[in-house]
Design an enzyme around this catalytic site. Structure first.
Site, mmCIF file in Angstrom:
data_model
loop_
_atom_site.group_PDB
_atom_site.id
_atom_site.type_symbol
_atom_site.label_atom_id
_atom_site.label_comp_id
_atom_site.label_asym_id
_atom_site.label_seq_id
_atom_site.Cartn_x
_atom_site.Cartn_y
_atom_site.Cartn_z
ATOM 1 N N CYS A 22 2.515 1.880 -12.264
ATOM 2 C CA CYS A 22 2.919 1.786 -10.859
ATOM 3 C C CYS A 22 3.589 3.075 -10.380
ATOM 4 O O CYS A 22 3.230 3.620 -9.345
ATOM 5 C CB CYS A 22 3.852 0.593 -10.661
ATOM 6 S SG CYS A 22 4.413 0.450 -8.967
ATOM 7 N N CYS B 282 0.697 2.435 -7.806
ATOM 8 C CA CYS B 282 1.219 2.077 -6.472
ATOM 9 C C CYS B 282 1.948 3.203 -5.746
ATOM 10 O O CYS B 282 1.667 3.470 -4.572
ATOM 11 C CB CYS B 282 2.219 0.925 -6.572
ATOM 12 S SG CYS B 282 1.992 -0.186 -7.935
ATOM 13 N N LYS C 139 -0.153 6.450 -5.065
ATOM 14 C CA LYS C 139 -1.268 6.005 -4.191
ATOM 15 C C LYS C 139 -0.785 5.786 -2.763
ATOM 16 O O LYS C 139 -1.383 6.266 -1.813
ATOM 17 C CB LYS C 139 -1.867 4.731 -4.784
ATOM 18 C CG LYS C 139 -3.025 4.089 -4.055
ATOM 19 C CD LYS C 139 -2.645 3.207 -2.912
ATOM 20 C CE LYS C 139 -1.651 2.120 -3.206
ATOM 21 N NZ LYS C 139 -2.114 1.015 -4.005
ATOM 22 N N TYR D 269 -9.855 -3.245 -5.374
ATOM 23 C CA TYR D 269 -8.660 -2.617 -4.802
ATOM 24 C C TYR D 269 -8.748 -1.090 -4.837
ATOM 25 O O TYR D 269 -8.601 -0.423 -3.823
ATOM 26 C CB TYR D 269 -7.434 -2.995 -5.647
ATOM 27 C CG TYR D 269 -6.831 -4.336 -5.416
ATOM 28 C CD1 TYR D 269 -5.729 -4.471 -4.587
ATOM 29 C CD2 TYR D 269 -7.319 -5.465 -6.063
ATOM 30 C CE1 TYR D 269 -5.124 -5.699 -4.408
ATOM 31 C CE2 TYR D 269 -6.722 -6.695 -5.880
ATOM 32 C CZ TYR D 269 -5.621 -6.808 -5.057
ATOM 33 O OH TYR D 269 -5.022 -8.025 -4.871
ATOM 34 N N GLU E 126 -9.191 1.501 -1.697
ATOM 35 C CA GLU E 126 -8.034 2.329 -1.335
ATOM 36 C C GLU E 126 -8.390 3.811 -1.430
ATOM 37 O O GLU E 126 -8.098 4.599 -0.526
ATOM 38 C CB GLU E 126 -6.841 1.990 -2.228
ATOM 39 C CG GLU E 126 -6.328 0.578 -1.952
ATOM 40 C CD GLU E 126 -5.085 0.187 -2.723
ATOM 41 O OE1 GLU E 126 -4.402 -0.753 -2.295
ATOM 42 O OE2 GLU E 126 -4.781 0.806 -3.774
ATOM 43 N N HIS F 110 7.550 -9.460 21.783
ATOM 44 C CA HIS F 110 6.535 -8.781 22.573
ATOM 45 C C HIS F 110 6.978 -7.383 22.981
ATOM 46 O O HIS F 110 8.138 -7.213 23.350
ATOM 47 C CB HIS F 110 6.254 -9.617 23.836
ATOM 48 C CG HIS F 110 5.133 -9.083 24.649
ATOM 49 N ND1 HIS F 110 3.819 -9.151 24.251
ATOM 50 C CD2 HIS F 110 5.144 -8.447 25.857
ATOM 51 C CE1 HIS F 110 3.064 -8.597 25.179
ATOM 52 N NE2 HIS F 110 3.834 -8.154 26.146
ATOM 53 N N GLU G 266 3.225 -10.625 16.772
ATOM 54 C CA GLU G 266 3.377 -11.788 17.655
ATOM 55 C C GLU G 266 2.116 -12.657 17.643
ATOM 56 O O GLU G 266 2.170 -13.842 17.963
ATOM 57 C CB GLU G 266 3.725 -11.367 19.084
ATOM 58 C CG GLU G 266 2.610 -10.679 19.833
ATOM 59 C CD GLU G 266 3.011 -10.298 21.265
ATOM 60 O OE1 GLU G 266 3.621 -11.133 21.960
ATOM 61 O OE2 GLU G 266 2.715 -9.164 21.677
HETATM 62 P P1 NDP Z 1 -10.837 -4.914 -9.193
HETATM 63 O O1 NDP Z 1 -10.896 -6.039 -10.114
HETATM 64 O O2 NDP Z 1 -10.101 -5.039 -7.907
HETATM 65 O O3 NDP Z 1 -12.333 -4.467 -8.829
HETATM 66 C C1 NDP Z 1 -13.252 -4.126 -9.822
HETATM 67 C C2 NDP Z 1 -14.559 -3.747 -9.187
HETATM 68 O O4 NDP Z 1 -15.414 -3.216 -10.188
HETATM 69 C C3 NDP Z 1 -15.279 -4.923 -8.571
HETATM 70 O O5 NDP Z 1 -15.949 -4.467 -7.424
HETATM 71 C C4 NDP Z 1 -16.265 -5.354 -9.658
HETATM 72 O O6 NDP Z 1 -17.451 -5.874 -9.151
HETATM 73 C C5 NDP Z 1 -16.576 -4.023 -10.326
HETATM 74 N N1 NDP Z 1 -16.839 -4.126 -11.773
HETATM 75 C C6 NDP Z 1 -16.118 -4.820 -12.671
HETATM 76 N N2 NDP Z 1 -16.620 -4.636 -13.901
HETATM 77 C C7 NDP Z 1 -17.677 -3.800 -13.775
HETATM 78 C C8 NDP Z 1 -18.613 -3.247 -14.686
HETATM 79 N N3 NDP Z 1 -18.555 -3.522 -15.981
HETATM 80 N N4 NDP Z 1 -19.576 -2.444 -14.203
HETATM 81 C C9 NDP Z 1 -19.656 -2.164 -12.889
HETATM 82 N N5 NDP Z 1 -18.793 -2.655 -11.988
HETATM 83 C C10 NDP Z 1 -17.806 -3.468 -12.418
HETATM 84 O O7 NDP Z 1 -10.311 -3.683 -10.072
HETATM 85 P P2 NDP Z 1 -9.665 -2.274 -9.713
HETATM 86 O O8 NDP Z 1 -10.081 -1.378 -10.814
HETATM 87 O O9 NDP Z 1 -9.961 -1.872 -8.314
HETATM 88 O O10 NDP Z 1 -8.112 -2.566 -9.825
HETATM 89 C C11 NDP Z 1 -7.582 -3.174 -11.006
HETATM 90 C C12 NDP Z 1 -6.457 -4.100 -10.667
HETATM 91 O O11 NDP Z 1 -5.315 -3.360 -10.339
HETATM 92 C C13 NDP Z 1 -6.707 -4.993 -9.460
HETATM 93 O O12 NDP Z 1 -7.389 -6.165 -9.794
HETATM 94 C C14 NDP Z 1 -5.323 -5.256 -8.953
HETATM 95 O O13 NDP Z 1 -4.816 -6.378 -9.607
HETATM 96 C C15 NDP Z 1 -4.552 -4.006 -9.352
HETATM 97 N N6 NDP Z 1 -4.365 -3.124 -8.191
HETATM 98 C C16 NDP Z 1 -3.620 -3.571 -7.143
HETATM 99 C C17 NDP Z 1 -3.438 -2.785 -6.028
HETATM 100 C C18 NDP Z 1 -2.621 -3.304 -4.891
HETATM 101 O O14 NDP Z 1 -1.868 -4.257 -5.102
HETATM 102 N N7 NDP Z 1 -2.756 -2.766 -3.687
HETATM 103 C C19 NDP Z 1 -4.018 -1.455 -5.923
HETATM 104 C C20 NDP Z 1 -4.796 -1.082 -7.070
HETATM 105 C C21 NDP Z 1 -4.952 -1.897 -8.148
HETATM 106 P P3 NDP Z 1 -17.659 -7.374 -8.604
HETATM 107 O O15 NDP Z 1 -16.348 -7.906 -8.163
HETATM 108 O O16 NDP Z 1 -18.625 -7.215 -7.481
HETATM 109 O O17 NDP Z 1 -18.240 -8.139 -9.742
#
Ligand code: NDP
Length: 447
Positions: free
Chosen positions: A43, A48, A51, A178, A182, A436, A441
Site C-alpha cells: 500500500c 494505494c 497510485k 482495479y 486505474e 445544495h 445531494e
Molecule cells: P483484479 O482481480 O481486480 O483484476 C484482474 C484482471 O485480470 C481481471 O480483468 C481478470 O479477468 C484478469 N485475469 C485474471 N487472471 C488472468 C490470467 N491468468 N490471464 C489473463 N487475465 C487474467 O486484479 P488487479 O491485479 O487489478 O488487482 C489486484 C487486487 O488488488 C484487486 O482485486 C484489489 O483487491 C486490490 N486493489 C485495490 C485497489 C483499490 O482499492 N482501489 C487498487 C488496486 C488493487 P476477468 O475478471 O475478466 O476474468
C-alpha cells in the site's frame, strides 16, 4: 528464562503486519517484525499511496483544460514525469519512515531481513539466525500474478510503474480489474495511447454492471482502447526496442510497454510446510474467523489470506488478531458492507449488494438511480455523466447497496457507507435535507 525469544514474530511489515505488531506491543507483548524490503508494504511503497498521488497528478490534464472554460488563461502546459515520479517517491520514503518510527516507538524490533517459517514456533532469518516465538503472524501480502506466456519478461507490473524512466507512448495493459483501469486512466491522462486487453468481456468483475458500463463508455470516449475476449499469446521485442503483443485471432498490437494487471497471488513461499500451515485452492493461507491457520501458533492476515484484498481490511484483521490474542479483547472482522473504490477517471465506488447480487438474494428489489452531469462538467463542456444507484429492500426499505461513478465518488461514498452499514432505510436518506449545490445531494433526492 522465557520459553521463547519473543511473544510475537510478524513476517511482513505491510499494513496488516505493522498494525498487528504495534497493537500487540501496546498490549505488552514482546514483538519482532521482519521485512525484507521496505517498511510499509504494498500500500505505502507500490500501491494505494503512490497510485493515488499519480491519479492526482494525472487529473491535472483535465483540470487544466477545464480551467480555460472557467476563465483562466492557461498557457500550453508541459508535463514532466520525472518531477512527479521523484516527488511521489520521496513522499513514499517519508511515509515509510513514519511507519518505521511507529514500530520503534512501540518497542517493536524491526529486522530488515527475509524471514521464513522453520517450525510452529521458529523463524529463520536470511542471516542464518533463528528466533523462537510463542506466536507467528504471516502478513506477507501478495505479488502480481503474471500469465505464463512467451515474452512475459518483457512486461512490467504495477510494481515497476512507479519507477519508469519515461511514460511510454503506447502501452498495452493486460487485465481489466482495479489496477488495469486505474493505470489506464493515469497513462492516458499523461498522454500515452492505452489499450486494455482482457480475456473476458467484463471489466471490474464484482462491481455493479451499470456503473462498470458507464466507466467503459467514458473511458472509450476519452480514447482508451479496449480489446475483449482476447488472450495475449506472446510478446516479442522488435529491433527498434518496441514490442509486439500477439493476440489470438487478431492483429498484433505495437506498443512501447506492456503492463500485467492480471490479479495478485498470495506470497506463501515461506517454509509454511515446516509447520503444517495449509493453503487453500487459490494458494492463500487457510485461516479461521480468528485469523488462525491450520497450525495453532501461526496466524495470517491481509492479502496472503486472500479474503478481501484491501488495505483497510488487512489493518482490521491485524487489529483483531492482536486484540484477541494479546489484549484479552476478542473480536472479529465484519466483512459485510466493506466499501471500495476504483480510482479511475472518473472514479467509481460502491458498498453493499450490486443490483445483480441483490436480485439473486431478494428477487424484486427496488432500484433508484440518478444519472446527471456534474455542474462543473457542464460549464467545462465535459460530456461526462455521473451515475448513482441505490438498491433498496422491497419490504423493509433498507438500503442494500450504493454504487456510484462520478467526480469524488470515493469521498462521497465513504460517508454514505456509514448509513448503509448502519442499516438505514431509503426513507432516512429522503428525510435528510439536500446540501445544495453538491453532487452528493443526489443521494437524498432519488425518487
Ligand atoms: P483484479 O482481480 O481486480 O483484476 C484482474 C484482471 O485480470 C481481471 O480483468 C481478470 O479477468 C484478469 N485475469 C485474471 N487472471 C488472468 C490470467 N491468468 N490471464 C489473463 N487475465 C487474467 O486484479 P488487479 O491485479 O487489478 O488487482 C489486484 C487486487 O488488488 C484487486 O482485486 C484489489 O483487491 C486490490 N486493489 C485495490 C485497489 C483499490 O482499492 N482501489 C487498487 C488496486 C488493487 P476477468 O475478471 O475478466 O476474468
Amino acid at each position: 528464562m522465557a520459553e521463547f525469544d519473543v511473544d510475537l514474530f510478524v513476517i511482513g511489515a505491510g499494513s496488516g503486519g505493522v498494525r498487528a505488531a504495534r497493537v500487540a506491543a501496546g498490549h505488552g507483548a514482546k514483538v519482532a517484525i521482519a521485512e525484507e524490503y521496505r517498511v510499509g508494504g504494498t500500500c505505502v511503497i507500490r500501491g494505494c499511496v503512490p497510485k493515488k498521488l499519480l491519479v492526482y497528478g494525472a487529473h491535472f490534464a483535465e483540470d487544466l483544460a477545464d480551467a480555460r472554460r472557467f476563465g483562466w488563461k492557461v498557457p500550453d502546459c508541459e508535463f514532466d514525469w520525472k518531477t512527479l515520479r521523484d516527488n511521489v517517491l520521496s513522499e513514499v520514503t517519508r511515509i515509510s519512515g513514519i511507519y518505521g518510527e511507529t514500530l520503534e516507538n512501540n518497542k517493536v524490533e524491526v529486522i530488515h531481513e527475509r524471514a521464513t517459517v522453520a517450525g510452529p514456533h521458529e523463524v529463520k532469518l536470511a542471516s542464518g539466525r533463528t528466533v523462537t516465538a510463542k506466536y507467528i503472524l504471516v502478513a506477507t501480502g501478495a505479488t502480481p500474478a503474471i500469465p505464463d506466456i512467451p515474452g512475459k519478461e518483457l512486461g512490467i507490473t504495477s510494481n515497476e510503474a512507479f519507477n519508469l524512466e519515461a511514460i511510454p507512448k503506447r502501452i498495452v495493459i493486460a487485465g481489466a480489474g482495479y489496477i488495469a483501469n486505474e493505470f489506464a486512466g493515469i497513462f492516458h491522462e499523461f498522454g500515452a495511447r492505452v489499450t486494455l486487453v482482457n480475456r473476458t468481456n467484463v471489466i471490474l468483475r464484482g462491481y455493479d454492471e451499470q456503473i462498470r458500463d458507464r466507466l467503459l463508455q467514458i473511458s472509450s470516449g476519452k480514447g482508451i482502447n479496449f480489446k475483449f475476449d482476447a488472450e495475449i499469446e506472446r510478446i516479442e521485442k522488435q529491433e527498434d526496442g518496441s514490442l509486439l503483443v500477439y493476440i489470438a485471432d487478431d492483429d498484433p498490437i505495437a506498443c512501447d510497454a506492456v503492463m500485467f494487471a492480471t490479479g495478485r497471488q498470495p506470497l506463501t513461499n515461506l517454509g509454511l510446510e515446516n509447520a503444517g500451515v495449509e493453503l487453500n485452492d487459490r494458494g492463500a493461507i487457510k485461516v479461521d474467523d480468528d485469523n488462525r491457520s491450520t497450525c495453532e501458533s501461526i496466524y495470517a492476515v491481509g492479502d496472503v489470506t486472500d479474503r478481501i484484498q484491501l488495505t483497510p481490511v488487512a489493518i482490521r484483521e491485524g487489529q483483531a488478531f492482536s486484540d484477541t490474542v494479546f489484549g484479552n479483547k476478542p473480536h472479529r472482522v465484519d466483512y459485510d458492507n466493506v466499501p471500495s473504490a476504483v480510482f479511475s477517471h472518473p472514479p467509481m465506488a460502491g458498498v453493499g449488494l450490486t443490483e445483480g447480487k441483490a436480485r439473486e438474494k431478494y428477487g424484486a428489489i427496488k432500484v433508484f438511480t440518478s444519472d446527471f452531469r456534474a455542474m462543473k462538467n457542464v460549464l467545462a463542456g465535459r460530456n461526462e455523466r455521473a451515475l448513482y444507484k441505490m438498491i433498496v429492500h422491497p419490504e423493509t426499505d433498507v438500503v442494500l447497496g450504493l454504487h456510484m461513478i462520478g467526480p469524488d465518488a470515493p469521498e462521497i461514498l465513504q460517508a454514505a457507507a456509514v448509513a448503509v452499514k448502519a442499516g438505514l432505510t431509503k426513507q432516512a436518506f429522503d428525510d435528510t435535507v439536500a446540501l445544495h449545490p453538491s453532487m452528493a445531494e443526489e443521494l437524498v433526492l432519488m425518487r
